[in-house]
Design an enzyme around this catalytic site. Structure first.
Site, PDB file in Angstrom:
ATOM      1  N   ASP A 570      85.272  39.714  54.762  1.00  0.00           N
ATOM      2  CA  ASP A 570      84.103  38.910  55.065  1.00  0.00           C
ATOM      3  C   ASP A 570      83.330  38.554  53.794  1.00  0.00           C
ATOM      4  O   ASP A 570      83.479  39.182  52.758  1.00  0.00           O
ATOM      5  CB  ASP A 570      83.177  39.664  56.030  1.00  0.00           C
ATOM      6  CG  ASP A 570      82.679  40.985  55.454  1.00  0.00           C
ATOM      7  OD1 ASP A 570      83.443  41.604  54.694  1.00  0.00           O
ATOM      8  OD2 ASP A 570      81.559  41.394  55.760  1.00  0.00           O
ATOM      9  N   GLU A 571      82.505  37.530  53.879  1.00  0.00           N
ATOM     10  CA  GLU A 571      81.472  37.192  52.903  1.00  0.00           C
ATOM     11  C   GLU A 571      82.002  37.023  51.467  1.00  0.00           C
ATOM     12  O   GLU A 571      81.835  37.871  50.607  1.00  0.00           O
ATOM     13  CB  GLU A 571      80.366  38.248  52.942  1.00  0.00           C
ATOM     14  CG  GLU A 571      79.691  38.301  54.315  1.00  0.00           C
ATOM     15  CD  GLU A 571      78.650  39.388  54.439  1.00  0.00           C
ATOM     16  OE1 GLU A 571      77.819  39.288  55.353  1.00  0.00           O
ATOM     17  OE2 GLU A 571      78.674  40.344  53.644  1.00  0.00           O
TER      18      GLU A 571
END
Length: 892
Positions: A570-571
């Protein structure tokens, strides 16, 4: 006013040519006086949590101040203070001091052009504006660091004594002496439109009453988690004092005792032990008796369940338990079912009661995946904490332990052959070159040996696996990549420098995660500019393969093959834009739509080739091309319900993926229990997440929560089911999450987990009758009322049952097991000259005092006079107290 902005060049370049410190202009004044870290008083104050309008171009900001007071005059400029602040300061008032964002949450305060020295006994204040918001006291980090000395001599580095945490002897909770009191609503609201209530004692009284706080009901109020079917009979069951005599039967009965040994140990710890002449306890393995599609509790059969939630899994965990005067009979479809049946037997034991009830139970789980996630990376938690957690997960029938073992702030698992991962990556100290340790982040201090530092050795991890196996729990390792990877990146760069200095260039490059020619400038969601490994170089994949193979070997050694590996994924916003390797890869491949998606697809294929399933958070998994992913993958759905997260979860369920519901508003245990500054927690998704909110969650009907909860500003929202679930699709399970940015100790980790984890277990194991059935395409808002009064009343009755069982039976058991659970503070009301108190958990003892006098027990409304009432709750063992709540009497 002076503008400041994060320096996005590598920290190593900032300190090139200096000893350890990047010194501001005018900093080197050799031999001049500097503050004393033992006597310097530093105070940090939140002045306004939503400073509007924000200076400059920021849409959201907050105003704080740092005040320095030295007992003796300080004339020199050769010093600075390093400290952690979750979001970057970007503008400072005045020119006496400057504040510079270094990396992540690390900041530096130093004398500015207007600095004329510190006057003895006089307070010197710097007021600063910071991006975003901070709202709870726990978000303001401890352990500020004083660094003094010029560029030509060794630096003196020490923690400022006034910024260290203390412990309240009554509550056991952290005290922040450096942080000024929160006494104004300007410190509590996120803006004029923020409708979040302050959960003070008076508000709590009404809230507890509304959710069904009541006098204690029968001690036999049910189990946690609830079984599918429970019948009570007249008469008593076996006596605890007489104990039990174990009898084993069924096919492969020799497997039974090892499979249930840990459950028998728990029974003995609660006073029901194996004794000659005890009541018969018959354990029967009978898979054939649970072979049909009508297994109790198996709400959806094979075609509607993901691979981890098949009817076969339900059958192996299903059981029938009967207690009567002639003894106890437990029949189960598998070893796990026998284990869970014995845990239900333990659940029937009530403190102070000598007899077990006469009952009959039929049971099996709602979901095959019933998980708890713990972040060890941001702040480390001990092996002993994890062992206690595993025992309690087993007690409440949770079966997946998701360990977040690496992130920007730490790498927490020993990997043979890559010693730097833990030698450098598991410690935070003051070495800005990061050859010995990582930067001090999250108020870690500088020792490198504090409670937030550390890692699991191979022996530790194998010990955890063995204990987890004994409690029928699968351990799921996660080492977040390609973002959230700063600890790994810095450790492998330290390895590179060490081997390069030894003349071993090829070995130095073997597991390097950095492309030094990549000039991309980016800032991660936690404000790092160097936390994303390069997905376009071969050494990255050699590193991933090495890590996975070593972890798989640990699992195999304990007879628990690694079946699921969580990539994280993620991210990664902003990375790789100017990477030569990525430009070359895109030119060669031609069809790469997302470099993060490319990485996940490639690692998922690597895992599949090793017989391991890939898992990741839903945002990263959403960047992949499903046709290039293995058919059997897991996604943790963490999209905010208030922002359409249900549609993201539905989309990935419709792909046939195993979606584990991990909704922040209801399953993230790093948020405060209630909206009060004294409660530990973050605030970006919700201001309040107590056990009732977890208990009230309906994971099979995500959009319905638009009728039940509010967003982070206390506002109602709409949930349009624009991507409805296809027939036969549903979640594979439910998982609670503890992220650890603000959780620095084992005690605080347990405070945040318990008792919420018991409510999580209730929803993961048992589907309540009051939960709304999902109907595709139905929309929800403040104007709909599908969850009607009858549903509310049914939920209230069910909560009273749960709360009574928790307060009277389970909290004392947690106490006995040494668990530092949260003691909820009482609600307070004064009316007609009488003091009323209430509490969510029947049986909890309460006490009060008037105007700071002596504490007195409270059992019923009592006449009071004075100016202020203070009340608190008492732990099951009578020793520990909740934080207190105050109420000023009218006219005072």
């Amino acid at each position: 006013m002076k503008w400041l902005w994060p320096d996005i060049t590598p920290v190593a370049k900032l300190v090139a040519g200096l000893s350890l410190l990047s010194l501001p202009a005018g900093f080197a004044c050799a031999g001049e006086q500097y503050p004393d870290s033992d006597t310097l008083k530093l105070s940090y104050a939140l002045e306004n949590s939503a400073a509007m309008p924000c200076p400059g171009k920021e849409k959201q900001c907050y105003l704080t101040s740092i005040t320095l007071t030295a007992p003796q005059a300080v004339s020199g400029k050769d010093w600075a203070i390093y400290y952690s602040q979750l979001s970057p300061a970007y503008q400072v008032e005045g020119d006496e001091f400057t504040v510079t964002h270094i990396n992540g949450d690390l900041h530096r305060l130093s004398p500015g052009p207007g600095y004329q020295g510190l006057i003895a006994g006089k307070s010197h204040q710097v007021r600063l504006y910071s991006k975003g918001s901070q709202i709870t006291r726990s978000e303001f980090m401890p352990n500020f660091v004083l660094v003094a000395g010029d560029a030509g001599s060794p630096l003196k580095v020490s923690e400022i004594g006034s910024t260290r945490l203390q412990t309240d002897p009554q509550t056991g909770l952290e005290i922040q002496p450096y942080l000024a009191p929160f006494s104004s609503m300007a410190q509590f609201k996120l803006g004029k439109s923020d409708n979040t209530p302050l959960a003070d004692g008076r508000w709590l009284y009404d809230y507890y009453a509304a959710i069904g706080a009541a006098a204690a009901t029968s001690i036999e109020s049910g189990l946690i988690p609830s079984p599918t079917k429970l019948e009570r009979f007249d008469g008593a069951g076996p006596s605890l004092a007489a104990g039990f005599k174990l009898e084993l039967a069924g096919a492969d009965s020799g497997r039974i005792k090892p499979a249930v040994a840990s459950a028998l140990t728990r029974l003995a710890s609660l006073g029901f032990a194996e004794k000659a002449g005890g009541a018969p306890l018959r354990l029967v393995l009978a898979a054939d008796e649970f072979a049909g599609d009508d297994v109790a509790g198996a709400s959806v059969m094979v075609e509607k369940q993901a691979a981890d939630n098949t009817a076969s899994a339900s059958r192996s965990e299903a059981y029938r338990l009967t207690l009567g005067a002639d003894g106890i009979t437990l029949v189960a479809g598998g070893e796990a079912g026998l284990f869970y049946g014995l845990q239900s037997l333990a659940g029937l034991i009530a403190p102070g009661e000598a007899q077990l009830p006469a009952v009959s139970i039929e049971d099996s789980p709602r979901y095959g995946f019933r998980g708890m996630h713990v972040d060890l990376a941001r702040n480390f938690h001990s092996l002993e904490f994890l062992e206690r957690l595993i025992v309690q997960m087993g007690a409440y029938k949770l079966n997946k332990l998701h360990l977040h073992l690496a992130d920007d702030e730490g790498w927490r698992l020993e990997i043979p052959g890559l010693a730097e991962l833990t030698e450098v990556g598991s410690r935070r100290c003051f070495d800005l070159d990061e050859n010995r340790c990582l930067l001090p982040q999250l108020g870690s201090g500088i020792s490198g040996e504090s409670q937030v530092d550390g890692y699991l050795s191979v022996a530790d991890y194998r010990r955890l696996l063995k204990l987890a196996k004994a409690h029928h729990i699968e351990v799921i390792p996660s080492l977040d990549m390609p973002g959230h990877s700063r600890a790994a990146i810095q450790a492998m760069e330290a390895r590179y420098r060490k081997l390069l200095a030894a003349g071993k260039e090829e070995a130095a490059k073997e597991f390097l995660l950095t492309e030094f020619d990549d000039s991309t400038r980016y800032s991660s969601i936690q404000y790092y500019h160097d936390n994303t490994l390069n997905v376009c170089i071969d050494s990255t994949y050699r590193f991933v393969a090495k890590v996975v193979d070593e972890i798989a070997a640990m699992h195999q050694s304990e007879g628990m093959p690694l079946r699921l590996y969580h990539i994280g994924a993620d991210e990664t916003a902003g990375a790789w834009v100017d990477s030569p390797a990525c430009k070359a890869l895109k030119a060669k491949q031609g069809d790469i739509h997302s470099l993060n998606g490319y990485f996940i697809e490639k690692v998922a294929a690597m895992l599949a080739g090793r017989g391991i399933r890939a898992a990741g958070w839903n945002d990263g998994m959403g960047e992949t091309r499903p046709e290039r992913m293995p058919a059997d993958v897991q996604s943790n759905a963490w999209g905010l319900l208030a922002e359409g997260g249900h549609n993201v979860a539905h989309r990935q369920m419709n792909l046939g993926w195993q979606v584990v519901i991990s909704t922040p508003e209801t399953t993230y245990f790093d948020f405060p229990y209630v909206s009060h500054p004294e409660e530990t927690g973050n605030h970006w998704a919700t201001r309040a997440l107590d056990s009732f909110k977890v208990f009230s969650f309906m994971p099979d009907n995500l959009p319905a929560h638009a009728e039940l909860i509010t967003d982070v500003r206390g506002k109602r929202f709409s949930a349009d089911d624009t991507e409805p679930l296809k027939p036969g699709k549903r979640a594979a399970g439910l998982q609670g999450q503890l992220w650890s940015e603000m959780v620095r100790s084992d005690d605080m980790a347990e405070y945040m987990i318990y008792p919420r984890m018991l409510a999580l277990a209730e929803r993961a194991w048992h589907r309540a009758d009051w939960e709304l059935e999902y109907q595709a395409g139905r929309n929800f808002s403040k104007d709909t009322a599908y969850f009607d009064k009858a549903s509310e009343q049914a939920r209230a009755r069910d909560w009273q049952r749960f709360a009574t069982a928790l307060g009277q039976r389970e909290l004392p058991k947690l106490e006995q097991a040494g668990i530092f659970y949260r003691i909820a503070p009482p609600g307070i009301k004064a009316e007609g000259g009488l003091l009323y108190l209430n509490h969510p958990y029947p049986g909890t003892k309460l006490e009060y005092r008037l105007d700071g006098g002596n504490w007195q027990p409270w059992t019923a409304p009592v006449a009071v006079t004075g100016k202020e009432i203070e009340a608190r709750a008492i732990a099951a063992d009578g020793k520990r107290r909740s934080r207190s709540e105050q109420l000023r009497l009218s006219g005072a």
